[in-house]
Scaffold this active site. Structure first.
Site, PDB file in Angstrom:
ATOM      1  CE  LYS A  52      -3.950  -2.389   1.936  1.00  0.00           C
ATOM      2  NZ  LYS A  52      -4.806  -2.761   3.069  1.00  0.00           N
ATOM      3  CD  GLN A  96      -3.919  -4.357   6.149  1.00  0.00           C
ATOM      4  OE1 GLN A  96      -3.988  -3.317   5.509  1.00  0.00           O
ATOM      5  NE2 GLN A  96      -4.322  -5.508   5.653  1.00  0.00           N
ATOM      6  CG  ASP A 119     -10.193  -0.032   4.294  1.00  0.00           C
ATOM      7  OD1 ASP A 119      -9.868  -0.512   3.199  1.00  0.00           O
ATOM      8  OD2 ASP A 119      -9.518  -0.141   5.334  1.00  0.00           O
TER       9      ASP A 119
HETATM   10  N1  GUN Z   1      -7.382  -6.713   5.577  1.00  0.00           N
HETATM   11  C1  GUN Z   1      -7.675  -7.464   4.485  1.00  0.00           C
HETATM   12  N2  GUN Z   1      -8.241  -6.705   3.533  1.00  0.00           N
HETATM   13  C2  GUN Z   1      -8.306  -5.448   4.017  1.00  0.00           C
HETATM   14  C3  GUN Z   1      -8.780  -4.218   3.483  1.00  0.00           C
HETATM   15  O1  GUN Z   1      -9.285  -4.105   2.357  1.00  0.00           O
HETATM   16  N3  GUN Z   1      -8.650  -3.148   4.309  1.00  0.00           N
HETATM   17  C4  GUN Z   1      -8.126  -3.235   5.556  1.00  0.00           C
HETATM   18  N4  GUN Z   1      -8.061  -2.137   6.283  1.00  0.00           N
HETATM   19  N5  GUN Z   1      -7.675  -4.350   6.078  1.00  0.00           N
HETATM   20  C5  GUN Z   1      -7.769  -5.465   5.308  1.00  0.00           C
END
Ligand code: GUN
Length: 285
Positions: A52, A96, A119
């Site tokens: 990311k 996350q 998100d």
């Molecule tokens: N963990 C797995 N997929 C995601 C996601 O799309 N966003 C976040 N914040 N955590 C995750």
């Protein structure tokens, strides 16, 4: 069968976003910023977060990475997120998931204002999606829709079957497909006749979290198969929810793992961040 190249598609999107973020900087005299919070040492999460941050660099977005120890208290994490909510250099906040056991994720996510919820997880954004209002949509399902769009795969009137009903993927995926005029079925662990349901799919989205779960006998000839899985096979090798080797001879379109939906999730996160930044400036004008 056409292989859907998520890696290449995501790279073109990042290039498009770089232009957009440079325009933002020119217009407002500051960079678009994304804060990423990782608590603990989960190896998969560490890889996702690293990707990311790398994606931010490529799209001209400033990233603020916050790594907190596994032993962080609920208050410490909530305080960090609250401070980021106030920070005007931060246009998007991503915590996350999963968080270490003992932390209440819902309470932490509740500290993210809807405008910075890149998100698309909060009730306001899910509600907007359900009501077909403009809001932020969860990155993975949004990435799937973008792939369908860029590969000119029609959805209107098609039977779409989503396997998985999670808040992060299955539910928003189903809403997006309904909004795109598909006839949508959502299957899950309690579904009876799962195979028969899957066999009706013109578009099959696998978001189960079980390695190679979808086999060729569950796929209609010529179906579009989208694999959202990120699993490990019996040898520890990265694979998806779809048994690629058998399904590839039946599907008309298929996403690989890795290189399918995964890179698109990150591209959509960056896109959501640009949009959140632009919206915040439009509001303050
Ligand atoms: N963990 C797995 N997929 C995601 C996601 O799309 N966003 C976040 N914040 N955590 C995750």
């Amino acid at each position: 069968m056409t292989l859907i190249d998520g890696k290449a598609t995501a790279a073109s999107i990042r290039a498009e976003l770089k232009v957009r973020s440079e325009e933002f900087e020119k217009k407002y005299g500051r960079k678009i910023g994304l804060a990423v919070v990782l608590v603990g040492q989960d190896p998969a999460s560490q890889v996702y977060v690293r990707n990311k941050i790398k994606g931010c660099e490529e799209a001209g977005i400033r990233s603020f990475a916050h790594y907190l120890p596994e032993t962080s208290s609920q208050e410490e994490v909530e305080e960090l997120v609250s401070a980021l909510a106030e920070d005007e250099n931060v246009h998007g906040i991503l915590v996350q998931l999963p968080l270490p056991r003992g932390l209440n994720a819902d309470k932490i996510l509740a500290k993210i204002p809807a405008a910075k919820d890149v998100d698309g997880f909060c009730a306001e954004n899910i509600g907007k999606l359900a009501l077909r209002e403009r809001g932020t949509v969860a990155c993975t399902p949004l990435g799937v829709m973008e792939l369908l769009k860029r590969y000119h795969i029609p959805t209107a009137g098609k039977n779409a079957v989503v396997v998985g009903r999670s808040n992060i993927v299955g539910r928003p995926m189903a809403l997006l497909l309904i909004n795109a005029d598909a006839t949508v079925t959502v299957c899950h662990s309690r579904t009876e006749n799962l195979k028969e349901e899957c066999l009706r799919a013109d578009i099959l989205v696998a978001a189960i979290g079980k390695a190679k779960f979808i086999t060729a006998d569950m796929v209609k000839e010529g179906a579009v198969v989208i694999d959202v899985g990120m699993d490990r096979d019996e040898n520890g090798k990265l694979c998806g929810d779809v048994d690629f080797q058998s399904v590839k001879d039946k599907a008309s379109y298929l996403t690989p793992v890795p290189g399918g939906v995964g890179p698109m999730t990150i591209a959509m996160l960056l896109s959501n961040t640009c949009e959140a930044a632009e919206r915040s400036m439009e509001k303050s004008l």
